[in-house]
Design a protein around this motif. Structure first.
Motif, mmCIF file in Angstrom:
data_model
loop_
_atom_site.group_PDB
_atom_site.id
_atom_site.type_symbol
_atom_site.label_atom_id
_atom_site.label_comp_id
_atom_site.label_asym_id
_atom_site.label_seq_id
_atom_site.Cartn_x
_atom_site.Cartn_y
_atom_site.Cartn_z
ATOM 1 N N PHE A 74 6.674 0.253 -2.380
ATOM 2 C CA PHE A 74 5.351 0.890 -2.377
ATOM 3 C C PHE A 74 4.884 1.209 -3.790
ATOM 4 O O PHE A 74 3.672 1.156 -4.072
ATOM 5 C CB PHE A 74 5.348 2.139 -1.490
ATOM 6 C CG PHE A 74 4.948 1.831 -0.070
ATOM 7 C CD1 PHE A 74 3.612 1.687 0.266
ATOM 8 C CD2 PHE A 74 5.907 1.658 0.910
ATOM 9 C CE1 PHE A 74 3.236 1.368 1.564
ATOM 10 C CE2 PHE A 74 5.548 1.349 2.210
ATOM 11 C CZ PHE A 74 4.201 1.198 2.542
ATOM 12 N N ASN B 299 -0.402 6.443 3.934
ATOM 13 C CA ASN B 299 -0.337 7.023 2.594
ATOM 14 C C ASN B 299 1.128 7.304 2.293
ATOM 15 O O ASN B 299 1.736 8.183 2.903
ATOM 16 C CB ASN B 299 -1.171 8.301 2.534
ATOM 17 C CG ASN B 299 -1.112 8.982 1.176
ATOM 18 O OD1 ASN B 299 -0.076 9.485 0.755
ATOM 19 N ND2 ASN B 299 -2.242 9.007 0.481
ATOM 20 N N TRP B 300 1.702 6.543 1.348
ATOM 21 C CA TRP B 300 3.141 6.622 1.114
ATOM 22 C C TRP B 300 3.564 8.003 0.632
ATOM 23 O O TRP B 300 4.576 8.538 1.084
ATOM 24 C CB TRP B 300 3.574 5.538 0.138
ATOM 25 C CG TRP B 300 5.040 5.540 -0.172
ATOM 26 C CD1 TRP B 300 5.609 5.562 -1.405
ATOM 27 C CD2 TRP B 300 6.134 5.491 0.762
ATOM 28 N NE1 TRP B 300 6.981 5.544 -1.319
ATOM 29 C CE2 TRP B 300 7.334 5.488 0.005
ATOM 30 C CE3 TRP B 300 6.224 5.448 2.140
ATOM 31 C CZ2 TRP B 300 8.587 5.464 0.596
ATOM 32 C CZ3 TRP B 300 7.479 5.419 2.742
ATOM 33 C CH2 TRP B 300 8.647 5.426 1.970
ATOM 34 N N GLU C 98 -1.172 -1.959 -1.099
ATOM 35 C CA GLU C 98 -0.478 -1.008 -0.220
ATOM 36 C C GLU C 98 -0.767 -1.266 1.257
ATOM 37 O O GLU C 98 0.137 -1.157 2.096
ATOM 38 C CB GLU C 98 -0.873 0.427 -0.584
ATOM 39 C CG GLU C 98 -0.295 0.897 -1.908
ATOM 40 C CD GLU C 98 -0.784 2.293 -2.263
ATOM 41 O OE1 GLU C 98 -0.050 3.254 -1.969
ATOM 42 O OE2 GLU C 98 -1.878 2.413 -2.829
ATOM 43 N N ALA D 113 3.545 -2.073 -4.884
ATOM 44 C CA ALA D 113 2.318 -2.397 -4.161
ATOM 45 C C ALA D 113 1.152 -1.557 -4.663
ATOM 46 O O ALA D 113 0.007 -2.039 -4.731
ATOM 47 C CB ALA D 113 2.523 -2.183 -2.668
ATOM 48 N N ARG D 114 1.434 -0.334 -5.034
ATOM 49 C CA ARG D 114 0.375 0.533 -5.560
ATOM 50 C C ARG D 114 -0.171 -0.039 -6.864
ATOM 51 O O ARG D 114 -1.391 -0.058 -7.079
ATOM 52 C CB ARG D 114 0.920 1.947 -5.767
ATOM 53 C CG ARG D 114 -0.085 2.928 -6.347
ATOM 54 C CD ARG D 114 0.532 4.319 -6.454
ATOM 55 N NE ARG D 114 0.837 4.861 -5.152
ATOM 56 C CZ ARG D 114 1.640 5.897 -4.948
ATOM 57 N NH1 ARG D 114 2.251 6.481 -5.970
ATOM 58 N NH2 ARG D 114 1.848 6.351 -3.735
#
Length: 288
Positions: free
Chosen positions: A226, A203-204, A235, A229-230
């Motif tokens: 990220f 979880n970034w 992700e 990617a989200r």
């Protein structure tokens, strides 16, 4: 590229559901034949009893070498050494000795009036018993409380001189961070093994919070990656690729051991280990 030797960090469960999750995590990762697995202490020593119970259960039932985290927070020297003695009596003779995080809201570390003032003192006392293999923490990025450039290396040298045999680093995001730190340690005369600590990014947002708390530098390129990617719903793919590439570059740079902070979520760690060439030991598939 030869496959590295690995170890895994877990945290103690606080509920029945979490207990099942920890055991599932162990079953997923045990076939990778880790050097050891470790169980953390909560901030302020809040999971002391839970850690003791989890360490004892894993040692008794998993077939793995288990290391117990031990900190200086909120306990006298006698209490802390009694906990260590309890680990030894249970057959657990590997300890990750840390100063420890203060309780939430405390604003900083304040030693117990009758406790250890630093991790160096804790290591010295543990080493004096002759009963433990002692590992300690190290900071490739400056610790938030580091008083000057090089303070983290000075502290690490003191801990090794006090009796620790290996260091495990806080997590970091770029291989150069570790290589610079390793070079500075060698220049300072440190010859104990230093194992990179690896944080697979489940979880970034959560990892960014961890990074802020421990001083790990967040690269702009990784934050942008990220965020994209989200938006794209990728992700998990990015997390696996980023972690695998970091580990591969570390191995190419001469690293032989890696320590994964699993957060009791094993799948990403397992996938990265597979990408690095680790093969499961079928004899350990049914570790339970």
């Amino acid at each position: 590229m030869s496959a590295p030797r690995v170890s895994f960090e877990f945290f103690p469960p606080k509920s029945l559901e979490a207990s099942f999750r920890l055991w599932d995590t162990v079953q997923v990762l045990a076939p990778l034949s880790p050097r050891f697995v470790s169980v953390t202490y909560g901030a302020g020593g809040t999971t002391r009893e839970l850690t003791r119970d989890a360490v004892g259960t894993l040692h008794k039932h998993s077939g793995l070498d288990v290391a117990a985290h031990l900190t200086c927070v909120n306990a006298s020297k006698a209490e802390t050494l009694a906990i260590a003695e309890g680990f030894a009596e249970a057959g657990v003779t590997q300890i990750v000795a840390l100063r420890g995080d203060p309780p939430k809201g405390a604003g900083g570390f304040t030693p117990h009036p009758e406790g250890f003032a630093s991790s160096v003192e804790l290591v010295e006392s543990l080493a004096a018993t002759g009963r433990f293999k002692i590992r300690v923490g190290a900071y490739p990025d400056p610790h938030p409380e580091a008083g000057h450039d090089g303070a983290d290396i000075d502290w690490l040298k003191r801990k090794i001189d006090a009796g620790a045999s290996e260091a495990i680093t806080q997590f970091f995001f770029e291989p150069e961070t570790f290589f610079r730190f390793r070079d500075r340690c060698e220049k300072a005369g440190l010859d104990a093994p230093i194992t990179p600590g690896i944080m697979p990014i489940e979880n970034w947002d959560g990892v960014k919070r961890f990074a802020k708390g421990c001083g790990a530098v967040i690269p702009d390129w990784l934050d942008r990656a990220f965020e994209k990617a989200r938006r794209d719903g990728r992700e998990d793919l990015l997390a696996t690729a980023v972690c695998s590439e970091l580990c591969s570059k570390l191995i190419d740079g001469g690293v032989e051991t890696l320590h994964f902070y699993t957060l009791n979520r094993p799948e990403l760690t397992r996938d990265v280990c597979f990408a690095l060439g680790l093969k499961p030991d079928l004899q350990l598939e049914n570790v339970a």
